[in-house]
Design a protein around this motif. Structure first.
Motif, short mmCIF file in Angstrom:
data_model
loop_
_atom_site.label_atom_id
_atom_site.label_comp_id
_atom_site.label_asym_id
_atom_site.label_seq_id
_atom_site.Cartn_x
_atom_site.Cartn_y
_atom_site.Cartn_z
N ARG A 6 30.76 40.58 25.66
CA ARG A 6 31.80 41.59 26.34
C ARG A 6 31.54 42.60 26.70
N ARG A 8 33.32 46.41 28.24
CA ARG A 8 34.73 46.96 28.57
C ARG A 8 34.40 48.29 29.27
N ASP A 67 36.93 44.41 32.37
CA ASP A 67 36.49 43.86 31.35
C ASP A 67 35.51 42.64 31.70
N ARG A 125 39.22 41.89 35.62
CA ARG A 125 38.69 40.88 34.84
C ARG A 125 37.54 40.10 35.26
#
Length: 131
Positions: A6, A8, A67, A125
């Motif tokens: 991930r 962010r 994200d 997202r």
């Protein structure tokens, strides 16, 4: 970026969009922001996600949360999607001021998106999966 990794980022996008392309893309950015469509726009080599433009809000109110998640397969429930070739294996995500590179396998990828507000997104997202 390995599968199920991930990224962010929280920052203002002073150009009003998050730009996405192969890091070695040699073509000029070719998306028309004035066509009235959105929030996800794409061409053969570029993708843009329209977000709140920092010049249209007060100081300290321009942050956008991005994200990014890499998965092995598509996910359900995301309303926008685009297929994009990533021949270098490096996907550039950012704007004219700053960008991040996400390392992927070379090839064609599905980019899926969800935004909190299609007119002035403050939370984006993005899920990446190989095609």
């Amino acid at each position: 970026m390995a599968e199920d990794q991930r990224l962010r980022r929280v920052r203002p996008y002073y150009w009003g969009a998050i730009y996405i392309s192969d890091a070695d893309c040699e073509t000029d950015f070719d998306i028309d922001f004035h066509n009235g469509e959105g929030p996800v726009l794409s061409t053969v080599s570029h993708v843009a996600v329209l977000v709140v433009h920092a010049d249209t809000v007060g100081e300290g109110e321009a942050d956008v949360v991005l994200d990014v998640r890499v998965t092995s397969q598509r996910v359900d429930g995301l309303p926008y999607e685009v297929a994009l070739d990533v021949p270098s294996g490096r996907l550039s995500i950012g704007d004219a001021d700053d960008s991040d590179e996400v390392r992927l396998q070379r090839g064609r990828w599905l980019l899926q998106f969800d935004v909190d507000d299609p007119a002035d997104a403050r939370h984006v997202r993005m899920v990446l999966s190989p095609l």
